[in-house]
Design an enzyme around this catalytic site. Sequence first.
Site, PDB file in Angstrom:
ATOM      1  N   SER A   1      42.925  38.497  45.343  1.00  0.00           N
ATOM      2  CA  SER A   1      44.471  38.614  45.189  1.00  0.00           C
ATOM      3  C   SER A   1      45.314  38.443  46.116  1.00  0.00           C
ATOM      4  O   SER A   1      46.408  37.880  46.151  1.00  0.00           O
ATOM      5  CB  SER A   1      44.400  39.993  44.299  1.00  0.00           C
ATOM      6  OG  SER A   1      44.023  39.964  43.077  1.00  0.00           O
TER       7      SER A   1
ATOM      8  N   LYS B   1      40.848  50.847  36.383  1.00  0.00           N
ATOM      9  CA  LYS B   1      41.670  50.389  35.227  1.00  0.00           C
ATOM     10  C   LYS B   1      42.310  51.404  34.188  1.00  0.00           C
ATOM     11  O   LYS B   1      43.461  51.605  33.986  1.00  0.00           O
ATOM     12  CB  LYS B   1      41.416  49.178  34.604  1.00  0.00           C
ATOM     13  CG  LYS B   1      41.279  47.830  35.338  1.00  0.00           C
ATOM     14  CD  LYS B   1      40.879  46.593  34.705  1.00  0.00           C
ATOM     15  CE  LYS B   1      40.930  45.375  35.531  1.00  0.00           C
ATOM     16  NZ  LYS B   1      40.913  44.368  34.609  1.00  0.00           N
TER      17      LYS B   1
ATOM     18  N   ASP C   1      45.835  41.010  31.698  1.00  0.00           N
ATOM     19  CA  ASP C   1      44.647  40.033  31.542  1.00  0.00           C
ATOM     20  C   ASP C   1      44.587  39.161  30.409  1.00  0.00           C
ATOM     21  O   ASP C   1      44.329  37.970  30.445  1.00  0.00           O
ATOM     22  CB  ASP C   1      43.277  40.914  31.631  1.00  0.00           C
ATOM     23  CG  ASP C   1      42.910  41.561  32.752  1.00  0.00           C
ATOM     24  OD1 ASP C   1      43.424  40.980  33.852  1.00  0.00           O
ATOM     25  OD2 ASP C   1      42.289  42.381  32.970  1.00  0.00           O
TER      26      ASP C   1
ATOM     27  N   GLY D   1      32.481  44.193  28.216  1.00  0.00           N
ATOM     28  CA  GLY D   1      32.994  45.167  29.277  1.00  0.00           C
ATOM     29  C   GLY D   1      34.437  45.051  29.338  1.00  0.00           C
ATOM     30  O   GLY D   1      35.119  45.099  28.095  1.00  0.00           O
ATOM     31  N   GLY D   2      34.860  45.506  30.540  1.00  0.00           N
ATOM     32  CA  GLY D   2      36.265  45.620  30.571  1.00  0.00           C
ATOM     33  C   GLY D   2      37.025  44.478  30.274  1.00  0.00           C
ATOM     34  O   GLY D   2      38.285  44.520  29.554  1.00  0.00           O
TER      35      GLY D   2
ATOM     36  N   LEU E   1      35.126  33.288  31.537  1.00  0.00           N
ATOM     37  CA  LEU E   1      36.092  33.847  32.501  1.00  0.00           C
ATOM     38  C   LEU E   1      35.607  33.665  34.024  1.00  0.00           C
ATOM     39  O   LEU E   1      36.446  34.018  34.920  1.00  0.00           O
ATOM     40  CB  LEU E   1      35.986  35.699  32.173  1.00  0.00           C
ATOM     41  CG  LEU E   1      36.830  35.949  31.213  1.00  0.00           C
ATOM     42  CD1 LEU E   1      37.186  35.090  29.863  1.00  0.00           C
ATOM     43  CD2 LEU E   1      37.011  37.403  30.898  1.00  0.00           C
TER      44      LEU E   1
HETATM   45  P1  NAP Z   1      31.932  44.574  32.984  1.00  0.00           P
HETATM   46  O1  NAP Z   1      32.812  45.514  32.569  1.00  0.00           O
HETATM   47  O2  NAP Z   1      30.920  44.980  34.135  1.00  0.00           O
HETATM   48  O3  NAP Z   1      31.106  43.939  31.887  1.00  0.00           O
HETATM   49  C1  NAP Z   1      29.902  43.027  32.085  1.00  0.00           C
HETATM   50  C2  NAP Z   1      29.445  42.327  30.896  1.00  0.00           C
HETATM   51  O4  NAP Z   1      28.318  41.546  31.331  1.00  0.00           O
HETATM   52  C3  NAP Z   1      29.056  43.282  29.859  1.00  0.00           C
HETATM   53  O5  NAP Z   1      29.154  42.936  28.703  1.00  0.00           O
HETATM   54  C4  NAP Z   1      27.550  43.181  30.148  1.00  0.00           C
HETATM   55  O6  NAP Z   1      26.679  43.752  29.133  1.00  0.00           O
HETATM   56  C5  NAP Z   1      27.336  41.932  30.402  1.00  0.00           C
HETATM   57  N1  NAP Z   1      26.054  41.472  31.377  1.00  0.00           N
HETATM   58  C6  NAP Z   1      26.008  41.856  32.468  1.00  0.00           C
HETATM   59  N2  NAP Z   1      24.561  41.483  33.016  1.00  0.00           N
HETATM   60  C7  NAP Z   1      24.152  40.942  31.802  1.00  0.00           C
HETATM   61  C8  NAP Z   1      22.891  40.588  31.523  1.00  0.00           C
HETATM   62  N3  NAP Z   1      21.848  40.257  32.538  1.00  0.00           N
HETATM   63  N4  NAP Z   1      22.520  40.196  30.164  1.00  0.00           N
HETATM   64  C9  NAP Z   1      23.321  40.073  29.220  1.00  0.00           C
HETATM   65  N5  NAP Z   1      24.695  40.547  29.712  1.00  0.00           N
HETATM   66  C10 NAP Z   1      25.040  40.993  30.777  1.00  0.00           C
HETATM   67  O7  NAP Z   1      32.780  43.388  33.632  1.00  0.00           O
HETATM   68  P2  NAP Z   1      34.090  42.660  33.232  1.00  0.00           P
HETATM   69  O8  NAP Z   1      35.293  43.197  34.020  1.00  0.00           O
HETATM   70  O9  NAP Z   1      34.222  42.454  31.885  1.00  0.00           O
HETATM   71  O10 NAP Z   1      33.997  41.122  33.564  1.00  0.00           O
HETATM   72  C11 NAP Z   1      33.248  40.119  33.059  1.00  0.00           C
HETATM   73  C12 NAP Z   1      33.202  38.958  33.985  1.00  0.00           C
HETATM   74  O11 NAP Z   1      34.469  38.326  33.652  1.00  0.00           O
HETATM   75  C13 NAP Z   1      32.958  38.963  35.327  1.00  0.00           C
HETATM   76  O12 NAP Z   1      32.232  37.746  35.686  1.00  0.00           O
HETATM   77  C14 NAP Z   1      34.415  39.081  35.846  1.00  0.00           C
HETATM   78  O13 NAP Z   1      34.130  38.447  37.181  1.00  0.00           O
HETATM   79  C15 NAP Z   1      35.075  37.913  34.941  1.00  0.00           C
HETATM   80  N6  NAP Z   1      36.544  38.377  34.927  1.00  0.00           N
HETATM   81  C16 NAP Z   1      37.235  37.335  35.195  1.00  0.00           C
HETATM   82  C17 NAP Z   1      38.688  37.282  35.280  1.00  0.00           C
HETATM   83  C18 NAP Z   1      39.629  36.222  35.483  1.00  0.00           C
HETATM   84  O14 NAP Z   1      40.657  36.264  35.858  1.00  0.00           O
HETATM   85  N7  NAP Z   1      39.050  35.043  35.059  1.00  0.00           N
HETATM   86  C19 NAP Z   1      39.230  38.506  34.826  1.00  0.00           C
HETATM   87  C20 NAP Z   1      38.573  39.738  34.438  1.00  0.00           C
HETATM   88  C21 NAP Z   1      36.997  39.342  34.699  1.00  0.00           C
HETATM   89  P3  NAP Z   1      26.206  45.283  28.938  1.00  0.00           P
HETATM   90  O15 NAP Z   1      27.246  45.774  28.205  1.00  0.00           O
HETATM   91  O16 NAP Z   1      24.808  44.850  28.040  1.00  0.00           O
HETATM   92  O17 NAP Z   1      25.773  45.594  30.275  1.00  0.00           O
END
Ligand code: NAP
Length: 471
Positions: free
Chosen positions: A215, A264, A301, A329-330, A416
């Site tokens: 950022s 958050k 978001d 997730g978030g 994402l």
């Molecule tokens: P988070 O809250 O940590 O959630 C992670 C998610 O990934 C959960 O659903 C988790 O499942 C799943 N996961 C992790 N490891 C896994 C595995 N080995 N097998 C299956 N599922 C798995 O993260 P978040 O904030 O939601 O972000 C998720 C992704 O989006 C990240 O890569 C982040 O960098 C990306 N993102 C991008 C933007 C953008 O602007 N482009 C914005 C926000 C986030 P469980 O619930 O089972 O743990």
Amino acid sequence: MDLILASQSATRRRILNSARISARFMSPQIDEENITKSLNAEQAAPRDIADTLAEHKALKISRKNLDSWVIGCDQILVFEGEIFGKPASREALKDSLSRLSGQTHRLITANVIYKDCKPQWRHIAISHMSMRPMSAAEIDAYVAAYWQEVRHAAGGYHFERTPDLFSAVRGHWFDIMGLSIGPITGFLNQIGTNNPYQSPKLAAVLGHPIAQSKSPRMHGHWLQKNGISGDYIAIDIPSAHFNNTLNMLFDVGFSGFNVTIPHKEHALAFADHMSPRAQRIGAANTLIKTDSGDIRADNTDGYGFITNLSTQSETWQPKAGPALVLGAGGAARAILVALLDAGVPKIYLSNRTRARADDLAAEISDLIEVIDWQDKEDVLSEVFTVVNSTSLGMMGKAALEFDVTDINPHALVTDLIYAPSETQLLKDARARGCEVVGGIGMLLHQAVPGFEAWFGTRPEVDQELEALMLT
Ligand code: NAP
């Protein structure tokens, strides 16, 4: 106007740059230690010591640059009448912190401007810094983690790196950083400039950890491109001190913040008001100090996600049919709300930990149907939007095992993840004839509303920025 900053400090240089003031930077190389010693022997007041040191620096540079305006500055830390210098050793740092812990000390920031070897202007700012009580174990841990970084800092801390060490602060951010840029711009405007300078506005991204955040690069690009007087930095705040540190940062002059993992939900609870979308998502990624001084929480978001899809795709019709979202997730929270708001009639939600998806669906809408992780491919022929919001497929993380053989070729597929810029999921979907959209655009678009609120200009998301962010 030829302006020289008589300092080699990177922080002071950054402050001048953020105010869009062009200056030369010169190191005055004065014998600070001896000057301070002799002033101490004369029992000079601490503010006079800071002022004299600032003068010595400005005068030294002014002698060789008679036509230039020369800014000299100095900062000293005073506690119980004693000036605290740079800690000579780890033990000295521990001593210094145990004395300052639970107490209030002063930072005296002296600024002078010289021309033709004569003082033209001066300003002294005093900031009152109250350190929270730290246990011996906490001090030991701090010294182990930060010694290399703070060994050249008076008192042994950098406020911007560890603001959570403090319970309260009375002062302004730039004074604490060592240069009173507001009063300096005021003086420079008085002596005449075509374009009046403005004191920089401030914003930051808060998280824990935060070093990886892109950022600052994005907002820095917009500030520079639009010639805005402002700065945007990344600040690490551990969860235990989130509320108090946030209050303090607003008090020292920040206009607002982006907030990321793990803060958050705390950010939403902290705010005085929240946007309806932040309320529905149950988390905030943007905090804005309003003109009345209230703090407003927003969550951009989902806005960033939808704007990315609608600007990258000419054909995407959210209402065409159901969507499949992977991950609970978030980020998924915001995606689900945004897809429903955009008119998606039904969402299949699949997550490794099913209970998390069940909770999310129950919380958000009965238009969301949870399906088991092993069944996620079963609905591919009927969906028109596919979103990966898990961290699978990210550079350095495990791959997303996902067979797209049966995918509806009219589906739009988005990830994402933006590192790599095209994930295996997108490659596979493209090979099946689907339109695909990468995640970088979401990151860029979600930042737009915050930047506009803090800095007063709506920034542009363009190819140049995208390329910058992908390097
Ligand atoms: P988070 O809250 O940590 O959630 C992670 C998610 O990934 C959960 O659903 C988790 O499942 C799943 N996961 C992790 N490891 C896994 C595995 N080995 N097998 C299956 N599922 C798995 O993260 P978040 O904030 O939601 O972000 C998720 C992704 O989006 C990240 O890569 C982040 O960098 C990306 N993102 C991008 C933007 C953008 O602007 N482009 C914005 C926000 C986030 P469980 O619930 O089972 O743990």
